[in-house]
Design an enzyme around this catalytic site. Sequence first.
Site, short mmCIF file in Angstrom:
data_model
loop_
_atom_site.label_atom_id
_atom_site.label_comp_id
_atom_site.label_asym_id
_atom_site.label_seq_id
_atom_site.Cartn_x
_atom_site.Cartn_y
_atom_site.Cartn_z
N ARG A 156 1.09 -1.19 -0.34
CA ARG A 156 -0.24 -0.04 0.00
C ARG A 156 0.88 0.91 -0.26
O ARG A 156 0.23 2.25 -0.66
CB ARG A 156 -1.13 -0.09 1.40
CG ARG A 156 -2.15 -1.18 1.64
CD ARG A 156 -2.83 -1.75 2.27
NE ARG A 156 -4.22 -0.04 2.64
CZ ARG A 156 -4.33 0.35 3.64
NH1 ARG A 156 -4.45 -0.27 4.63
NH2 ARG A 156 -4.82 1.62 3.71
N CYS A 199 -1.61 6.26 8.49
CA CYS A 199 -1.87 4.62 7.99
C CYS A 199 -2.68 4.96 7.04
O CYS A 199 -3.16 6.00 6.36
CB CYS A 199 -1.93 3.79 9.07
SG CYS A 199 -3.32 4.50 10.25
#
Length: 240
Positions: A156, A199
């Site tokens: 990611r 995040c």
Amino acid sequence: MRYQFVDCRWELGNPARGRELYLAGHIPGASFLDVDEDLAAPPGERGRHPLPDAGDFASAASRAGIEDGVFVVAYGVAGGAERLWWLLRHFGHDEVAVLRGGIEDWRGPLRADPEKIEAASFVPRPREGDTIEAEELAARLGDSALLVLDARVPERFRGEPNPIDRVPGRIPGARNLPHTDRGPIPEDVLAAEEIVAYCGSGVTACVPLLALAEAGRPDAKLYPGSWSEWEGLGLPLERG
């Protein structure tokens, strides 16, 4: 000093899973706080897990048996326990620790079904200076004094297509420090002048924030909106 275990297990994309796990078996006497319902405000423009307001968090903490004079031991998975650790400190309650390894590290018996938790009276005392907002972060892209840490898994971080990030990518200049990496914090990270962690939505970023605090950098900040807000605002990104 009284102790209160708090179960913070959860599963991204399956909101009911945490409570199911709690009811199936938890540390005796533990209360339960839901990451989606108790440790975050409703999703929206500020991301998937915005910070709860002081009153809502105080209600949840009180229901879980947390107040002055109570030492909290949180356990969970995927950053749930660390999110409670961060929120309690953010709202002025420093008497909190995280059970390393989660419930698997508990060597005692487990108990099923709900607990009767004596209601407490949590008084929030919000701190300032432990977060950074999107506008400031965007304005400081390229600032050599600010180290931005991305706690997502490497795929990611690189911006590879995935089912979670609507717009894959990362904040320009960010460095990857995955929440799944439980090794020591690199020395050059600890030496940074300023540190901010993010995040996907502000939950797993609390994992490196706890590690940073334990390594002597409790001043590291959280970007609460994280990538879920950043991508929604259409702010600059990097891939690769």
